[in-house]
Scaffold this motif. Sequence first.
Motif, PDB file in Angstrom:
ATOM      1  N   HIS A   1       6.017   3.200 -68.320  1.00  0.00           N
ATOM      2  CA  HIS A   1       7.446   3.304 -68.608  1.00  0.00           C
ATOM      3  C   HIS A   1       8.030   1.907 -68.720  1.00  0.00           C
ATOM      4  CE1 HIS A   1      11.514   4.919 -68.498  1.00  0.00           C
ATOM      5  NE2 HIS A   1      11.814   4.068 -67.529  1.00  0.00           N
ATOM      6  N   VAL A   2       8.890   1.698 -69.721  1.00  0.00           N
ATOM      7  CA  VAL A   2       9.514   0.396 -69.919  1.00  0.00           C
ATOM      8  C   VAL A   2      10.991   0.589 -70.247  1.00  0.00           C
ATOM      9  CG1 VAL A   2       9.523  -1.748 -71.241  1.00  0.00           C
ATOM     10  CG2 VAL A   2       7.366  -0.564 -70.826  1.00  0.00           C
ATOM     11  N   ILE A   3      11.833  -0.140 -69.544  1.00  0.00           N
ATOM     12  CA  ILE A   3      13.227  -0.324 -69.954  1.00  0.00           C
ATOM     13  C   ILE A   3      13.388  -1.819 -70.161  1.00  0.00           C
ATOM     14  CG2 ILE A   3      15.658  -0.069 -69.361  1.00  0.00           C
ATOM     15  CD1 ILE A   3      14.915   2.247 -67.562  1.00  0.00           C
ATOM     16  N   PRO A   4      13.455  -2.277 -71.418  1.00  0.00           N
ATOM     17  CA  PRO A   4      13.464  -3.716 -71.683  1.00  0.00           C
ATOM     18  C   PRO A   4      14.512  -4.454 -70.857  1.00  0.00           C
ATOM     19  CG  PRO A   4      13.249  -2.496 -73.730  1.00  0.00           C
ATOM     20  CD  PRO A   4      13.521  -1.486 -72.658  1.00  0.00           C
ATOM     21  N   GLY A   5      14.064  -5.520 -70.224  1.00  0.00           N
ATOM     22  CA  GLY A   5      14.961  -6.342 -69.431  1.00  0.00           C
ATOM     23  C   GLY A   5      15.269  -5.811 -68.049  1.00  0.00           C
ATOM     24  N   GLU A   6      14.771  -4.601 -67.723  1.00  0.00           N
ATOM     25  CA  GLU A   6      15.084  -4.001 -66.422  1.00  0.00           C
ATOM     26  C   GLU A   6      13.831  -3.687 -65.607  1.00  0.00           C
ATOM     27  OE1 GLU A   6      17.851  -0.785 -66.299  1.00  0.00           O
ATOM     28  OE2 GLU A   6      19.093  -1.601 -67.903  1.00  0.00           O
ATOM     29  N   VAL A   7      12.931  -2.922 -66.180  1.00  0.00           N
ATOM     30  CA  VAL A   7      11.784  -2.481 -65.395  1.00  0.00           C
ATOM     31  C   VAL A   7      10.599  -2.205 -66.321  1.00  0.00           C
ATOM     32  CG1 VAL A   7      12.422  -0.037 -65.503  1.00  0.00           C
ATOM     33  CG2 VAL A   7      11.027  -0.865 -63.589  1.00  0.00           C
ATOM     34  N   LEU A   8       9.407  -2.491 -65.798  1.00  0.00           N
ATOM     35  CA  LEU A   8       8.156  -2.178 -66.494  1.00  0.00           C
ATOM     36  C   LEU A   8       7.236  -1.563 -65.452  1.00  0.00           C
ATOM     37  CD1 LEU A   8       6.276  -4.561 -68.926  1.00  0.00           C
ATOM     38  CD2 LEU A   8       5.030  -3.220 -67.247  1.00  0.00           C
ATOM     39  N   VAL A   9       6.757  -0.347 -65.708  1.00  0.00           N
ATOM     40  CA  VAL A   9       5.979   0.391 -64.724  1.00  0.00           C
ATOM     41  C   VAL A   9       4.558   0.601 -65.233  1.00  0.00           C
ATOM     42  CG1 VAL A   9       5.798   2.519 -63.373  1.00  0.00           C
ATOM     43  CG2 VAL A   9       8.053   1.550 -63.881  1.00  0.00           C
ATOM     44  N   LEU A  10       3.591   0.279 -64.386  1.00  0.00           N
ATOM     45  CA  LEU A  10       2.179   0.535 -64.669  1.00  0.00           C
ATOM     46  C   LEU A  10       1.664   1.578 -63.691  1.00  0.00           C
ATOM     47  CD1 LEU A  10       0.725  -3.096 -65.063  1.00  0.00           C
ATOM     48  CD2 LEU A  10       1.851  -1.679 -66.799  1.00  0.00           C
ATOM     49  N   GLU A  11       0.711   2.390 -64.163  1.00  0.00           N
ATOM     50  CA  GLU A  11       0.030   3.309 -63.255  1.00  0.00           C
ATOM     51  C   GLU A  11      -1.474   3.105 -63.377  1.00  0.00           C
ATOM     52  OE1 GLU A  11       0.848   7.351 -64.194  1.00  0.00           O
ATOM     53  OE2 GLU A  11       0.155   7.222 -66.266  1.00  0.00           O
ATOM     54  N   ARG A  12      -2.166   3.325 -62.290  1.00  0.00           N
ATOM     55  CA  ARG A  12      -3.604   3.072 -62.249  1.00  0.00           C
ATOM     56  C   ARG A  12      -4.356   4.011 -63.190  1.00  0.00           C
ATOM     57  NH1 ARG A  12      -8.328   3.992 -58.955  1.00  0.00           N
ATOM     58  NH2 ARG A  12      -7.309   5.782 -57.980  1.00  0.00           N
ATOM     59  N   ASN A  13      -5.337   3.462 -63.861  1.00  0.00           N
ATOM     60  CA  ASN A  13      -6.186   4.227 -64.762  1.00  0.00           C
ATOM     61  C   ASN A  13      -7.347   4.811 -63.959  1.00  0.00           C
ATOM     62  OD1 ASN A  13      -7.832   5.216 -66.773  1.00  0.00           O
ATOM     63  ND2 ASN A  13      -8.250   3.240 -67.735  1.00  0.00           N
ATOM     64  N   PRO A  14      -7.345   6.115 -63.670  1.00  0.00           N
ATOM     65  CA  PRO A  14      -8.376   6.684 -62.791  1.00  0.00           C
ATOM     66  C   PRO A  14      -9.761   6.701 -63.425  1.00  0.00           C
ATOM     67  CG  PRO A  14      -7.027   8.434 -63.743  1.00  0.00           C
ATOM     68  CD  PRO A  14      -6.388   7.145 -64.152  1.00  0.00           C
ATOM     69  N   ASP A  15      -9.836   6.525 -64.749  1.00  0.00           N
ATOM     70  CA  ASP A  15     -11.127   6.585 -65.436  1.00  0.00           C
ATOM     71  C   ASP A  15     -11.783   5.216 -65.578  1.00  0.00           C
ATOM     72  OD1 ASP A  15     -10.740   9.348 -65.865  1.00  0.00           O
ATOM     73  OD2 ASP A  15      -9.499   8.927 -67.628  1.00  0.00           O
ATOM     74  N   TYR A  16     -11.174   4.183 -65.019  1.00  0.00           N
ATOM     75  CA  TYR A  16     -11.651   2.816 -65.238  1.00  0.00           C
ATOM     76  C   TYR A  16     -12.912   2.531 -64.426  1.00  0.00           C
ATOM     77  CZ  TYR A  16     -11.348  -2.236 -65.980  1.00  0.00           C
ATOM     78  OH  TYR A  16     -11.602  -3.526 -66.345  1.00  0.00           O
ATOM     79  N   THR A  17     -13.997   2.235 -65.134  1.00  0.00           N
ATOM     80  CA  THR A  17     -15.282   1.954 -64.467  1.00  0.00           C
ATOM     81  C   THR A  17     -16.005   0.754 -65.083  1.00  0.00           C
ATOM     82  OG1 THR A  17     -16.439   3.513 -65.936  1.00  0.00           O
ATOM     83  CG2 THR A  17     -15.629   4.385 -63.831  1.00  0.00           C
ATOM     84  N   TRP A  18     -15.414   0.084 -66.039  1.00  0.00           N
ATOM     85  CA  TRP A  18     -16.145  -0.911 -66.831  1.00  0.00           C
ATOM     86  C   TRP A  18     -15.640  -2.343 -66.615  1.00  0.00           C
ATOM     87  CZ3 TRP A  18     -13.879   3.501 -69.040  1.00  0.00           C
ATOM     88  CH2 TRP A  18     -12.548   3.343 -69.438  1.00  0.00           C
ATOM     89  N   GLY A  19     -15.018  -2.608 -65.470  1.00  0.00           N
ATOM     90  CA  GLY A  19     -14.431  -3.916 -65.229  1.00  0.00           C
ATOM     91  C   GLY A  19     -15.452  -5.017 -65.039  1.00  0.00           C
ATOM     92  N   PRO A  20     -15.002  -6.259 -65.001  1.00  0.00           N
ATOM     93  CA  PRO A  20     -15.889  -7.396 -64.786  1.00  0.00           C
ATOM     94  C   PRO A  20     -16.468  -7.370 -63.375  1.00  0.00           C
ATOM     95  CG  PRO A  20     -13.597  -8.091 -64.695  1.00  0.00           C
ATOM     96  CD  PRO A  20     -13.587  -6.667 -65.150  1.00  0.00           C
ATOM     97  N   PRO A  21     -17.508  -8.168 -63.115  1.00  0.00           N
ATOM     98  CA  PRO A  21     -18.194  -8.098 -61.809  1.00  0.00           C
ATOM     99  C   PRO A  21     -17.309  -8.385 -60.610  1.00  0.00           C
ATOM    100  CG  PRO A  21     -19.513  -9.316 -63.415  1.00  0.00           C
ATOM    101  CD  PRO A  21     -18.187  -9.074 -64.055  1.00  0.00           C
ATOM    102  N   PHE A  22     -16.245  -9.175 -60.783  1.00  0.00           N
ATOM    103  CA  PHE A  22     -15.416  -9.521 -59.634  1.00  0.00           C
ATOM    104  C   PHE A  22     -14.296  -8.524 -59.386  1.00  0.00           C
ATOM    105  CE2 PHE A  22     -14.170 -11.984 -63.385  1.00  0.00           C
ATOM    106  CZ  PHE A  22     -12.858 -11.597 -63.569  1.00  0.00           C
ATOM    107  N   TYR A  23     -14.201  -7.457 -60.173  1.00  0.00           N
ATOM    108  CA  TYR A  23     -13.254  -6.383 -59.879  1.00  0.00           C
ATOM    109  C   TYR A  23     -13.837  -5.488 -58.779  1.00  0.00           C
ATOM    110  CZ  TYR A  23      -9.766  -6.908 -63.628  1.00  0.00           C
ATOM    111  OH  TYR A  23      -8.734  -7.344 -64.419  1.00  0.00           O
ATOM    112  N   ALA A  24     -12.981  -5.098 -57.832  1.00  0.00           N
ATOM    113  CA  ALA A  24     -13.416  -4.231 -56.737  1.00  0.00           C
ATOM    114  C   ALA A  24     -13.922  -2.910 -57.294  1.00  0.00           C
ATOM    115  CB  ALA A  24     -12.272  -4.006 -55.763  1.00  0.00           C
ATOM    116  N   LYS A  25     -15.107  -2.517 -56.867  1.00  0.00           N
ATOM    117  CA  LYS A  25     -15.691  -1.270 -57.363  1.00  0.00           C
ATOM    118  C   LYS A  25     -15.338  -0.080 -56.474  1.00  0.00           C
ATOM    119  CE  LYS A  25     -17.897  -3.176 -60.821  1.00  0.00           C
ATOM    120  NZ  LYS A  25     -17.332  -4.547 -60.683  1.00  0.00           N
ATOM    121  N   ASP A  26     -15.038  -0.344 -55.220  1.00  0.00           N
ATOM    122  CA  ASP A  26     -14.730   0.748 -54.294  1.00  0.00           C
ATOM    123  C   ASP A  26     -13.511   0.338 -53.479  1.00  0.00           C
ATOM    124  OD1 ASP A  26     -14.773   3.001 -52.755  1.00  0.00           O
ATOM    125  OD2 ASP A  26     -16.387   2.314 -51.445  1.00  0.00           O
ATOM    126  N   ASN A  27     -12.337   0.592 -54.047  1.00  0.00           N
ATOM    127  CA  ASN A  27     -11.088   0.230 -53.386  1.00  0.00           C
ATOM    128  C   ASN A  27     -10.608   1.440 -52.585  1.00  0.00           C
ATOM    129  OD1 ASN A  27      -8.469  -0.498 -52.672  1.00  0.00           O
ATOM    130  ND2 ASN A  27      -8.104  -1.607 -54.578  1.00  0.00           N
TER     131      ASN A  27
END
Length: 549
Positions: A217-243
């Motif tokens: 969700h984005v309201i320009p100049g006010e707020v930008l919201v991110l939500e976690r991607n539950p399907d993410y498994t392909w990150g670089p080696p230094f990304y936490a694998k089991d958070n």
Amino acid sequence: MEISPKQPRRFRLACCLPFIIFFGVVILVFGFVILTATEEAPDENADARKLVYGLTLNPSGFDPHFNASAELGIPLYSVYDTLVYRHPQTQGFEPGLAESWTISEDRRVYTFTLKQGVKFHDGEPFNAAAVGVNLDRIANPDFGSQKARGLLGPYYEGYALVDPYTIQIQLSQPYEPLLDGLSQVYLGIASPLALANHNDGTYQWHQVGTGPYRMKHVIPGEVLVLERNPDYTWGPPFYAKDNPNPIEIVEFRFFTDAATRDDALESGQVDMIGELLPHDSELLLGNSEVRLYPVEIPGQPLQFLFNLNRFPGSDANIRRALITATNRVAVTDIVFAGSSPVAYAPLTSVTPFYNADLESMYAYDTEEATRLFELADVTDSDENGTLDQNGVELNITILAPPWGLIPEVAQAIEGQWESLGIQVTIEQVPNFGMLLEKIDQGAWDMVAVYDFGMDASVLNSYFMTDGRNNFTGYSNPDLDQLLTLALAEPDPNTRASLYAAAQQIIMDEALILPIRDYVNLNGASSNIDGIIFSANGWWPLLNNFQWAD
């Protein structure tokens, strides 16, 4: 048709009925739209465990392919993946969307073997063709990329799709900083479908990548919201694998007034924020509910470039005298409360290939400054308290943009120079666009700038004769050759020697007055663990953050 009040009531109602039906439908539709919008808009209280992250600058745009702000990477480094990454501790290159890569013997072809099974947030598959769409967008001269195109380098010629999961980037000449450029958020890979569904102006509010968080969700100049991607498994080696306790929602809000940031952190209005004022951060040290994370930023320091195209910057001895007349230790103590190291060179000390030998140059010495002024025939000839050269008084006009406490630094320098008979006019400039206009007009003597990056090639655009940001107007074939050779040199020891020699020339010629190595003072709630930043120091690795309780 106009209804006469003398007509029978039944006739008037019959005539009005279509209008009544029409407006009734409109009201129903409008009510449905409002209800739908309310259901789709984020409920600010839906997740009490969301992390509120304060941004300190509201960039003119948030499209990393187009815009150049480092601030945009704070949220978007987690929305996009890049082909390669730089390890935040070792600074070495790690697999990203590319699981491996090879470089041809002539170093003109980079072949990337891409990961399979990766999906964009909109469900579209990631493949070599998607990378090609992104490269075409960035390299298109009509697109007008402010930074991403430059990261591909001056020798970028295009690409070849070898197979669905192999792509080759082709260069006309070797370009050693390419991998570093590909690791930055500005070359993050976006969904081709999302790019096709939006124009260049609207895509920034509907961005789709493959990263560990997706734009919600984005309201320009006010707020930008991110939500976690539950399907993410392909990150670089230094990304936490089991958070075990990840941050599900990250809400970014803007705190452009630096004076409000520490209050926002202490009051719980935000859970994390950067660019804290140094004196405010000192007060936070006694608060057990807050932790400080100072991060040194690689690239260029806060520096003042001299204008060599007019007096007094046209005289090298005057430039040397001005540097020597500046007590940089006092400036950093007064303005930055000692939180930033003094700068001595056109690269910060944490940047690869920094030349530490330059730290012995230009020690603060008013007697030496006077001697250098005399070499340039600068004295107080009419004894009016102001230095002059043949009757032309030394009046330095400094362009000072509002960020990074630059106006305060300029005022501290003014105070030091005034006692020596040097007049200073500080011209504050409200934004980057206006700053560039003022620079182009040429009616200035010094301008405060800095730039960031892990590769020492950040010097090239500022100090090469034909550099895009050669604001000084300096031209030296020997310096051009050093910086050009360094772009193509694969051996790190040889590159280090080339950049050391280039930095030596820049300081010998006194092209800059370096002030402080940039340090970003971040503050965060003690309820957050796993805080770590990217190799360039600016961008948080939200994937590794977790709630402490």
